[in-house]
Design a protein around this motif. Structure first.
Motif, PDB file in Angstrom:
ATOM      1  N   ARG A 162       8.566  -9.514  -8.533  1.00 56.74           N
ATOM      2  CA  ARG A 162       9.664 -10.437  -8.260  1.00 56.74           C
ATOM      3  C   ARG A 162       9.147 -11.859  -8.047  1.00 56.74           C
ATOM      4  O   ARG A 162       7.981 -12.070  -7.660  1.00 56.74           O
ATOM      5  N   PRO A 163      10.014 -12.866  -8.271  1.00 56.62           N
ATOM      6  CA  PRO A 163       9.571 -14.271  -8.194  1.00 56.62           C
ATOM      7  C   PRO A 163       9.019 -14.671  -6.836  1.00 56.62           C
ATOM      8  O   PRO A 163       8.227 -15.608  -6.744  1.00 56.62           O
ATOM      9  N   GLU A 164       9.422 -13.985  -5.763  1.00 54.08           N
ATOM     10  CA  GLU A 164       8.954 -14.362  -4.442  1.00 54.08           C
ATOM     11  C   GLU A 164       7.586 -13.775  -4.097  1.00 54.08           C
ATOM     12  O   GLU A 164       7.056 -14.007  -3.000  1.00 54.08           O
ATOM     13  N   ALA A 165       6.987 -13.033  -4.996  1.00 54.63           N
ATOM     14  CA  ALA A 165       5.657 -12.473  -4.745  1.00 54.63           C
ATOM     15  C   ALA A 165       4.642 -13.595  -4.551  1.00 54.63           C
ATOM     16  O   ALA A 165       4.677 -14.604  -5.260  1.00 54.63           O
ATOM     17  N   PRO A 166       3.712 -13.451  -3.603  1.00 51.73           N
ATOM     18  CA  PRO A 166       2.709 -14.507  -3.384  1.00 51.73           C
ATOM     19  C   PRO A 166       1.800 -14.661  -4.587  1.00 51.73           C
ATOM     20  O   PRO A 166       1.599 -13.720  -5.359  1.00 51.73           O
ATOM     21  N   SER A 167       1.231 -15.842  -4.724  1.00 54.97           N
ATOM     22  CA  SER A 167       0.401 -16.126  -5.894  1.00 54.97           C
ATOM     23  C   SER A 167      -0.927 -15.373  -5.857  1.00 54.97           C
ATOM     24  O   SER A 167      -1.553 -15.190  -6.901  1.00 54.97           O
ATOM     25  N   HIS A 185       3.539 -17.503 -11.793  1.00 55.02           N
ATOM     26  CA  HIS A 185       4.951 -17.273 -12.102  1.00 55.02           C
ATOM     27  C   HIS A 185       5.453 -18.213 -13.189  1.00 55.02           C
ATOM     28  O   HIS A 185       6.290 -17.830 -14.020  1.00 55.02           O
ATOM     29  N   THR A 209      10.527  -8.550 -16.792  1.00 53.81           N
ATOM     30  CA  THR A 209      11.673  -8.248 -15.941  1.00 53.81           C
ATOM     31  C   THR A 209      12.489  -7.108 -16.553  1.00 53.81           C
ATOM     32  O   THR A 209      12.408  -6.846 -17.764  1.00 53.81           O
ATOM     33  N   HIS A 237       6.838  -6.834  -3.001  1.00 53.65           N
ATOM     34  CA  HIS A 237       7.488  -7.587  -4.072  1.00 53.65           C
ATOM     35  C   HIS A 237       7.301  -6.936  -5.443  1.00 53.65           C
ATOM     36  O   HIS A 237       7.583  -7.552  -6.470  1.00 53.65           O
TER      37      HIS A 237
END
Length: 249
Positions: A162-167, A185, A209, A237
């Protein structure tokens, strides 16, 4: 068990202790989803056909499918990985010859292969589709569908980040095995490094996705009638998705 070759693209593994198949975290829930989908195939004209498995790796899904009574053509791009799977099957022969006898091994590039045989199901397990760029992914799905008999099923799993996953993050995947992930991302890419003792191996993967896959299935005329979302408790995530699709008759 007969070893065949469908496209000769040898792989080279600089880390002999770590197989050169994609870095994935296949678990029992994904395997059970695959087995459940295969039980949906009840049509007499399909039940005797084989399952084509693409990017089979070391057989985490191959062997349970064979144990459930399905005949498998298990393929992978990497000859070293296929050799290790063959060794596993050889080891099963004395105790479970029925499993070994149901599996044929062959080398194939899932983005570029052609077989005359048609299958009751094509399985792309364990998130292998994320090793491909978008165009390669669409090509692999198109080829998989083309090799299905009418009424057959494409079974595909993918890891959704998901987009909120840490880098960047690390966690212990299994005892003694650490997985480190770097996510870009903006470019829909991620790099996964697996470390075991002094050995490391890195895979560059693509972010995919559920909507991407649904569009790919629609473009191939496939009907999605099964989707199983499996959250990863160790990585909040990340979600493993298993799709089941049906080829029109």
């Amino acid at each position: 068990m007969i070893s065949t070759a469908f496209s000769a693209t040898p792989a080279h593994n600089n880390h002999p202790g770590i197989p050169s198949s994609p870095l994935t975290l296949c678990d029992d829930r994904e395997i059970q989803s695959v087995l459940d989908l295969l039980t949906f195939i009840q049509e007499p004209e399909l039940t005797d056909l084989r399952v084509l498995e693409l990017a089979c790796g070391l057989g985490p899904v191959t062997l349970p499918m064979a144990a459930a009574g399905h005949r498998i053509l298990a393929t992978d791009l990497h000859v070293d990985t296929l050799g290790m799977l063959s060794t596993r099957l050889d080891g099963l022969c004395p105790i479970r010859p029925d499993i070994a006898d149901r599996v044929e091994i062959g080398q194939a590039d899932m983005t570029d292969f052609h077989l005359e045989e048609r299958f009751k199901a094509v399985c792309i397990p364990d998130g292998a589709i994320t090793t491909l760029d978008p165009e390669q992914r669409r090509q692999a799905i198109h080829l998989a569908v083309a090799h299905l008999a009418p009424g057959g099923r494409l079974i595909l799993s993918a890891e959704h980040v998901r987009p909120e996953a840490p880098s960047q993050a690390s966690f212990t995947a299994r005892p003694g095995i650490v997985l480190t992930e770097q996510i870009d991302h903006s470019h829909h890419r991620r790099r996964v490094t697996l470390t075991r003792g002094q050995e490391t191996r890195t895979s560059d993967l693509f972010l995919v996705t559920p909507q991407d896959l649904l569009r790919d299935f629609e473009d191939c005329g496939m009907t999605v009638d099964y989707r199983h979302f499996i959250p990863d408790a160790r990585r909040p995530h990340h979600t493993n998705i298993v799709f089941g699709t049906l080829k029109p008759r």
